[in-house]
Scaffold this active site. Structure first.
Site, PDB file in Angstrom:
ATOM      1  N   ASP A  77     -10.368   2.808   6.493  1.00  0.00           N
ATOM      2  CA  ASP A  77     -11.368   3.521   5.691  1.00  0.00           C
ATOM      3  C   ASP A  77     -10.751   4.835   5.245  1.00  0.00           C
ATOM      4  OD1 ASP A  77     -13.876   4.455   4.588  1.00  0.00           O
ATOM      5  OD2 ASP A  77     -14.905   3.102   5.958  1.00  0.00           O
ATOM      6  N   HIS A  86      -8.601   4.339   2.514  1.00  0.00           N
ATOM      7  CA  HIS A  86      -9.424   4.525   1.315  1.00  0.00           C
ATOM      8  C   HIS A  86      -9.272   5.922   0.726  1.00  0.00           C
ATOM      9  CE1 HIS A  86     -12.378   0.991   2.397  1.00  0.00           C
ATOM     10  NE2 HIS A  86     -11.093   0.648   2.434  1.00  0.00           N
TER      11      HIS A  86
END
Length: 519
Positions: free
Chosen positions: A328, A351
C-alpha cells in the site's frame, strides 16, 4: 671552737653538694644538646623545663664563653586535637557491589528463550517493567535469537525518559488465532513515552501471510485501481487462497499494525527492518517530534493494506534515508499532521506517498506544511498523491512535492477528491479544501497516465503549480491516457512533457475557499 668547726664543716658540705649538682646538670644539658636532632621523640615537658635551666646554668658557669645553642621544641598539635585518633578506614564488604546500578537489561536475563518456539511475551514484559524505572535505560534484544512475542504494550506515562529498545535479534508474531482473540489493532505498542528510541540491526516480522489470504475480500481496495485498465479490458482477480493459523482456526478480521507509537514525544526509529506486517508496518498517532531514518519495510507488493509508515495527528516529523517496499502507501499522511518532512526515500513496490484519504464519513481533516523531496519510486501504482472523500471538510495546504524520480509508475501525479474504497459511494457536495499544492522536477516514466487531477465541483483545487515536469510513456500492459484535470486552478511555470493544457488559471470569485474551510 669545736662548734665553729662543726658549722664550718656543714656549710662547706652544702657548698660542695651545690657545686656537684650544678656540674651534673651542665653535663646533662650538653648531652641533650648533642643528641637533640637524633632524638625527636623526647617529651615536650622535658624540653620546656630544661631548656630554660640549661641555658641559664650554661651561661653562668661558662663566664661569657660561647653559648651552646639548643633547638626549639617541635610545634604543639592543634587545639582540640588532644589524643583523638583518625577514624579507621572501613574496608569494603565482601560480596557487596558498590558500583552504580546497571542501566542495560537483557531480555535473556528475564527468562526469554529466544528459540522461536517458546512464548517470550512475559519475559519482555518483565524486562520493560524494570527498565521503565531507570532513566536512559536500555532493553537489549540480542542478535542470534528469535523471540516469539504476542501482543504487548510498553507503556508510560510514569516511565523514565530516554529509554532505548536495542533490537539486534528477531521478534516474530504468533500465527495462532488464539493469541489474537477477536482481533487487535496493534501488535507491539509504545504509548505515552518521552525520548523513546528503537534502534539496531534486528527485524520485526509480523507473520502476515496467514492474515493476507485468510479473508482477501474483507479489505478495502485502492480506488485508483479503477483508472488502471489492462489492454485486453479484463481485470484478473486472484482467487482466495485460504490459510489457517498454525494451530487451526481463522485469523480475526481485524488486522494489527506491527509497531505503533501513541501519545509520545521525541520518538525515534532507526536501523531496524519491519517485514510482513498483517496491516500497517509502522504507525505514529498523536506524537510530537518523530524521527525515522535508515529504516526498512519489506513486504510483497500484493500484500493488502500494508502501509509502510502511517502518520496521524502527529507533527514535527522527519522521515529520511529509508527503503520502503509494501502493498500500500509507502508513507500515508492522515488528518492532524503538520510539519512533515520526507526526503531521500526509496519507495516500491507500493502505492506511492499519499496524503489521505481525508474526510471519510463526513469528518473534518486538517493537514499542512508537508514537504516530500528527493524520492525514488519504482514499480508503484501512484507517485505523489492527495486523496479525499466526498462529504468531508477542513483543508490541505502548503504542500511541496519536488525532485521525484519515477520509474514504471502507473500514475505519477494524482489529486482525487472522489476517493472511495468501497463498491459504491454516494455523491456529496462538501469536500476538503485543497490549496497551495506545488509540484517541481518530477521526472521519469509512467505506464498509465502522467497526471490525474480530479477536484471537487463545489470546492475546486486552487494554487496548484507545476515546474519541470518531464514524464515519458512506457507501454506495458495497460491502456494509456493523456493528462486529466477537473476543477483544478493554478499555473504552469515551465513547459511540461507531455503538455498539460487542462490546468486552469484563477478560479471564479464564488469558488474561492471560505475561511470556514481552513483549520
Amino acid at each position: 671552737m669545736g662548734g665553729f668547726s662543726l658549722r664550718s664543716l656543714t656549710f662547706m658540705l652544702i657548698i660542695v653538694l651545690l657545686i656537684w649538682s650544678s656540674n651534673v646538670e651542665i653535663c646533662s644539658a650538653r648531652r641533650v644538646g648533642r643528641h637533640w636532632r637524633k632524638n625527636r621523640r623526647a617529651s615536650d615537658s622535658l624540653f620546656k623545663k630544661k631548656g630554660k635551666n640549661h641555658g641559664s646554668n650554661h651561661h653562668n658557669s661558662n663566664g661569657g664563653k660561647s653559648k651552646q645553642k639548643v633547638p626549639s621544641p617541635p610545634p604543639l598539635p592543634p587545639r582540640g586535637s588532644g589524643s583523638k585518633k583518625a577514624p579507621p578506614v572501613t574496608p569494603p564488604e565482601k560480596g557487596v557491589d558498590k558500583s552504580p546500578p546497571s542501566t542495560v537489561f537483557n531480555v535473556l536475563h528475564f527468562g526469554a528463550k529466544g528459540d522461536g518456539r517458546s512464548d517470550d511475551t512475559k519475559a519482555f514484559q518483565a524486562t520493560w517493567a524494570t527498565a521503565c524505572k531507570v532513566e536512559a535505560s536500555t532493553i537489549n534484544v540480542p542478535s542470534g535469537y528469535i523471540f516469539l512475542v504476542g501482543p504487548i504494550s510498553f507503556s508510560g506515562p510514569y516511565c523514565q525518559h530516554n529509554i532505548v529498545f536495542q533490537l539486534d535479534g528477531k521478534i516474530v508474531a504468533p500465527t495462532s488465532s488464539k493469541a489474537w482473540g477477536s482481533g487487535l489493532l496493534q501488535w507491539l505498542e509504545f504509548t505515552k513515552l518521552v525520548g523513546i528510541t528503537i534502534k539496531g540491526s534486528g527485524t520485526i516480522d509480523g507473520s502476515g501471510a496467514v492474515w493476507w489470504q485468510d479473508s482477501p475480500y474483507d479489505d478495502p481496495i485502492d480506488d485508483e485501481s479503477k483508472l488502471i485498465v489492462p489492454i485486453n479490458r479484463t481485470v484478473t482477480e486472484k482467487p482466495p487462497i485460504p490459510l489457517r493459523g498454525s494451530l487451526g482456526g481463522k485469523m480475526p478480521s481485524i488486522k494489527p499494525t506491527a509497531l505503533r507509537f501513541y501519545g509520545s514525544f521525541n520518538a525515534t526509529v532507526t536501523g531496524i527492518t519491519i517485514q510482513n506486517s498483517p496491516q500497517c508496518h509502522l504507525k505514529f498517532d498523536n506524537c510530537v517530534g518523530v524521527s525515522v531514518y535508515n529504516f526498512s519495510v519489506s513486504s510483497p507488493g500484493d500484500s493488502p493494506n500494508t502501509d509502510g509508515i502511517h502518520l496521524q495527528n502527529s507533527k514535527d516529523v522527519l522521515i529520511r534515508s529509508s527503503n520502503l517496499a509494501c502493498g500500500d502507501d509507502c508513507v500515508s499522511i492522515q488528518t492532524g499532521c503538520t510539519n512533515v518532512y520526507i526526503h531521500n526515500v526509496n519507495c516500491g513496490p507500493g502505492h506511492g506517498i499519499s496524503i489521505g484519504g481525508l474526510g471519510k464519513d463526513n469528518t473534518k481533516a486538517c493537514v499542512s506544511n508537508i514537504t516530500v523531496r528527493d524520492i525514488n519510486m519504482h514499480n508503484t501504482m501512484n507517485g505523489v498523491r492527495i486523496k479525499t472523500w466526498q462529504g468531508g471538510s477542513g483543508s490541505v495546504q502548503g504542500v511541496q512535492f519536488s525532485n521525484i524520480q519515477v520509474s514504471e509508475v502507473q500514475l505519477p501525479i494524482v489529486i482525487d477528491q472522489f476517493y472511495c474504497d468501497k463498491r459504491k459511494c454516494s455523491n456529496q457536495t462538501s469536500a476538503v479544501a485543497l490549496s497551495g499544492i506545488n509540484y517541481a522536477n518530477i521526472r521519469g516514466t509512467y505506464t498509465v497516465k502522467p497526471v490525474h487531477f480530479a477536484c471537487s465541483d463545489s470546492m475546486p483545487c486552487t494554487g496548484v503549480t507545476l515546474t519541470g515536469i518531464q514524464l515519458k510513456p512506457l507501454q506495458e500492459h495497460y491502456h494509456m491516457y493523456d493528462p486529466y484535470c477537473w476543477q483544478t486552478f493554478g499555473e504552469l511555470y515551465s513547459p511540461t512533457v507531455p503538455p498539460i493544457q487542462c490546468l486552469q488559471g484563477k478560479p471564479l470569485r464564488n469558488k474561492i475557499h471560505k475561511d470556514t474551510d481552513s483549520c
